[in-house]
Design a protein around this motif. Structure first.
Motif, PDB file in Angstrom:
ATOM      1  N   PRO A 153     -26.557 104.497  23.561  1.00 29.85           N
ATOM      2  CA  PRO A 153     -25.358 103.677  23.364  1.00 29.85           C
ATOM      3  C   PRO A 153     -24.168 104.560  22.994  1.00 29.85           C
ATOM      4  O   PRO A 153     -24.324 105.469  22.172  1.00 29.85           O
ATOM      5  N   ASP A 154     -23.034 104.297  23.614  1.00 29.46           N
ATOM      6  CA  ASP A 154     -21.914 105.199  23.319  1.00 29.46           C
ATOM      7  C   ASP A 154     -21.190 104.784  22.037  1.00 29.46           C
ATOM      8  O   ASP A 154     -21.449 103.738  21.450  1.00 29.46           O
ATOM      9  N   GLN A 155     -20.263 105.622  21.635  1.00 26.41           N
ATOM     10  CA  GLN A 155     -19.600 105.465  20.342  1.00 26.41           C
ATOM     11  C   GLN A 155     -18.904 104.112  20.239  1.00 26.41           C
ATOM     12  O   GLN A 155     -18.922 103.472  19.185  1.00 26.41           O
ATOM     13  N   MET A 156     -18.327 103.651  21.347  1.00 24.18           N
ATOM     14  CA  MET A 156     -17.625 102.359  21.366  1.00 24.18           C
ATOM     15  C   MET A 156     -18.546 101.231  20.917  1.00 24.18           C
ATOM     16  O   MET A 156     -18.169 100.396  20.086  1.00 24.18           O
ATOM     17  N   HIS A 157     -19.762 101.216  21.487  1.00 26.07           N
ATOM     18  CA  HIS A 157     -20.699 100.159  21.137  1.00 26.07           C
ATOM     19  C   HIS A 157     -21.087 100.233  19.672  1.00 26.07           C
ATOM     20  O   HIS A 157     -21.165  99.216  18.981  1.00 26.07           O
ATOM     21  N   LEU A 158     -21.345 101.471  19.208  1.00 18.31           N
ATOM     22  CA  LEU A 158     -21.722 101.644  17.805  1.00 18.31           C
ATOM     23  C   LEU A 158     -20.589 101.182  16.895  1.00 18.31           C
ATOM     24  O   LEU A 158     -20.824 100.504  15.883  1.00 18.31           O
ATOM     25  N   ASP A 159     -19.376 101.530  17.303  1.00 14.84           N
ATOM     26  CA  ASP A 159     -18.220 101.114  16.500  1.00 14.84           C
ATOM     27  C   ASP A 159     -18.076  99.601  16.481  1.00 14.84           C
ATOM     28  O   ASP A 159     -17.769  98.997  15.449  1.00 14.84           O
ATOM     29  N   LEU A 160     -18.324  98.991  17.635  1.00 12.36           N
ATOM     30  CA  LEU A 160     -18.223  97.533  17.724  1.00 12.36           C
ATOM     31  C   LEU A 160     -19.166  96.876  16.719  1.00 12.36           C
ATOM     32  O   LEU A 160     -18.779  95.962  15.984  1.00 12.36           O
ATOM     33  N   LEU A 161     -20.415  97.393  16.673  1.00 13.29           N
ATOM     34  CA  LEU A 161     -21.376  96.822  15.729  1.00 13.29           C
ATOM     35  C   LEU A 161     -20.891  97.002  14.297  1.00 13.29           C
ATOM     36  O   LEU A 161     -21.127  96.153  13.445  1.00 13.29           O
ATOM     37  N   LYS A 162     -20.211  98.116  14.044  1.00 13.08           N
ATOM     38  CA  LYS A 162     -19.705  98.342  12.688  1.00 13.08           C
ATOM     39  C   LYS A 162     -18.637  97.308  12.347  1.00 13.08           C
ATOM     40  O   LYS A 162     -18.595  96.787  11.234  1.00 13.08           O
ATOM     41  N   THR A 163     -17.788  96.999  13.315  1.00 12.25           N
ATOM     42  CA  THR A 163     -16.757  95.990  13.045  1.00 12.25           C
ATOM     43  C   THR A 163     -17.391  94.617  12.833  1.00 12.25           C
ATOM     44  O   THR A 163     -16.819  93.770  12.155  1.00 12.25           O
ATOM     45  N   TYR A 164     -18.578  94.395  13.420  1.00 11.68           N
ATOM     46  CA  TYR A 164     -19.300  93.142  13.149  1.00 11.68           C
ATOM     47  C   TYR A 164     -19.997  93.184  11.795  1.00 11.68           C
ATOM     48  O   TYR A 164     -20.690  92.240  11.437  1.00 11.68           O
TER      49      TYR A 164
END
Lengths: 305, 281
Positions: free
Chosen positions: A198-209
């Motif tokens: 999973p790329d950084q964008m996806h990981l970041d998205l989960l963090k914002t959730y």
């Protein structure tokens, strides 16, 4: 797939034709010796005379013997139909409980393959999770896991069998350990790659959730590792089967496809060797195809294919 | 028992060191990246040694690393002869023949789309099979000496090499091929300057996979019959005598030979495919 159908058939037919053509020169000397024994005139006379002649020349000089080369009992190279007949006789025409049934021997090999594959895959996935989440583990273990793939692990198979024999463990478990060992590293390497895909964008998205790291694992990392997992499972199951077969060699095992290979080579039963080999090939192909099917079904349901 | 406890303590301490090193600010430096796995490897050896000695594990089950090292040094001449027989004569000659033949066939096949579409699935299928099972047949055909081992290696490396090369040769895009046409390159020039270089990452991938397969093939083929030397012969003979330290010494040789072989191919790859993204990082 349909576009490749005709070329595949042509290639397979070509291979079979080469096989049939090779049978004649490979077996001609044996066929001529057998023919001479029952009183047929053969040029040149005497097996000693013929030994140093080229096989091709003997074929041309004794064209009558060509059909005999396809029907020898212990040929150097059995013809495809001989192998197919033997395979048919030892699978369909034999009771499965018979010691001469390939289904029986195939099941012995398959059971240790599957047990080993399950153990190896399970441990491999666990180690991969550890590697992805623990930096110290990653840096310590990963280089060794990669380096170990360049080592001919299969060479230690006989030792594992004998060592476990000497502590009283026999039968399925030692073979399964070899299978597990062989499927372990491909799964670790593939799964680590998958869990990191999973790329950084996806990981970041989960963090914002505000997702916890456990949720991140179940909802992002694990699903996106699936294509990688299946690719390494295919390698792993083929390696497991090879491991189980080689594991049957050293103790002079009496059961299993590897044992059929070995006893065939002891007693010069070439047709038996070839049919065991073909059975192993069919087993490997169906196992890989099964994983491929699982992959298609899973990825389809996940909407990834 | 104290030795076992000491092994456990050693494990904890070294793991702690690795944990600190891996999470320190300097963890991205080359030195740390090298030191951490080395510490891990040494830890395994030390724990192995201490546990085997502490629990008095008999030599016929698991010899400690120090005994293996002793045997390795003491039996160096024998190991060297085995290495020559199995690796240089069996594995290496088979590897060269098999890879050359596969690349040559792939280049021929690649010119005909029909053949390529037929051969690729069949080759893929054959590459996944337990080809090592052909060893008894080939030993029967080519005799007990290294020729039969080389033949097993040829068969084992052939299909992985073939499918990798064929896949590599069809790597070029239509744009690149058109560019060659605008340069009015003849097919031979287009092959040498475009398609072959583009295929190199795939070819080297196949060559690297084949290094391990070659060694496995040569060793396992000796289980089916060999002259009285060779790594596979020594392994099966030493197991018969329960001389497990000798078996482990052969495994050390196999490990060194295997990783060195792989390493050399990887270094050549680095020189040849320096332009590829995987080599630039």
């Amino acid at each position: 797939m349909r576009r490749s159908f005709l070329p595949i058939i042509v290639v397979i037919a070509g291979l079979l034709a080469i096989w049939y053509a090779a049978v004649v020169p490979m077996n001609i000397k044996m066929a001529l010796t057998a023919a001479e024994r029952i009183g047929i005139a053969v040029t040149p006379v005497g097996a000693k005379e013929r030994r140093d002649r080229s096989a091709m020349r003997l074929v041309v000089q004794n064209t009558f013997a060509i059909k005999d080369t396809f029907a020898l009992e212990r040929p150097r190279l059995p013809a495809p139909h001989q192998v197919a007949t033997e395979l048919w006789n030892s699978t369909i025409n034999k009771k499965i409980t018979s010691k001469r049934s390939l289904v029986f021997h195939g099941w012995i090999t398959l059971s240790s393959t599957l047990l080993g594959f399950a153990i190896g895959t399970g441990l491999g996935i666990l180690l991969a999770i550890g590697i992805v989440y623990n930096r110290a583990m990653d840096m310590s273990v990963m280089p060794w896991a990669i380096a170990s793939q360049t080592i001919p692990i299969l060479a230690i198979a006989p030792m594992i069998i004998v060592v476990f024999n000497s502590v009283g463990l026999q039968g399925i478990v030692p073979k399964a350990i070899i299978s597990a060992y062989l499927s372990f590293f491909p799964v670790v390497v593939g799964m680590v790659k998958g869990l990191r895909s999973p790329d950084q964008m996806h990981l970041d998205l989960l963090k914002t959730y505000n997702a916890s790291s456990l949720e991140g694992f179940w909802k992002l990392r694990l699903p996106s590792s699936m294509p990688f997992l299946f690719a390494s499972l295919k390698i792993g199951i083929a390696a497991s089967l090879v491991g189980a077969i080689v594991g049957e060699l050293p103790t002079g095992a009496v059961r299993g496809l590897g044992a059929r290979l070995l006893s065939g080579s002891y007693y010069g039963q070439t047709i038996q060797i070839w049919s065991a080999l073909l059975a192993a090939a069919l087993l490997a192909a169906s196992l890989v195809a099964l994983i491929g099917l699982l992959q298609r079904l899973t990825l389809n349901r996940m909407g990834m294919s | 028992m104290t030795l076992v406890i000491f092994a456990f303590v050693f494990w904890l301490v070294s793991w702690r060191i690795n944990f600190v090193l891996a999470n320190s600010a300097a963890s991205e430096t080359r030195l740390i990246k090298l030191v951490v796995p080395v510490i891990f490897g040494i830890t395994i050896l030390v724990v192995w040694e201490l546990v085997v000695r502490g629990l008095n594990v008999p030599l016929v089950i698991l010899p400690p690393p120090s005994v293996i090292a002793d045997t390795f040094l003491a039996k160096l001449p024998i190991l060297w002869k085995d290495f020559i027989q199995t690796f240089v004569k069996g594995a290496l000659s088979g590897y060269l023949i098999g890879c050359t033949a596969a690349i040559a066939l792939a280049i021929l096949v690649e010119r005909f789309d029909f053949l390529r579409r037929g051969l690729l699935p069949v080759g893929n299928f054959l590459a996944a099979l337990p080809i090592i099972g052909t060893a008894p047949i080939l030993v029967m055909w080519f005799g007990f000496d290294w020729h039969s081992k080389a033949a097993v290696v040829v068969v084992m490396v052939f299909f992985p090499m073939l499918i990798n090369t064929v896949a590599g040769l069809s790597e070029t895009t239509a744009m690149q091929r058109d560019l060659m046409k605008t340069y009015s390159a003849d097919p031979w020039q287009a092959f040498i300057k475009l398609r072959l270089p583009a295929a190199m990452p795939f070819i080297f991938n196949g060559l690297k996979i084949s290094t391990t397969l070659a060694l496995i093939g040569a060793i396992v083929a000796e289980f089916f019959g060999s002259p009285t030397l060779g790594m596979g012969f020594r392994i099966s003979a030493s197991i018969g005598q329960l001389a497990l330290d000798m078996v482990w010494a052969e495994i050390v040789v196999a490990a060194i030979a295997g990783s060195a072989f792989y390493g050399i191919v990887a270094i050549i790859e680095k020189g040849v495919t320096f332009w590829h993204p995987s080599q630039r990082g």
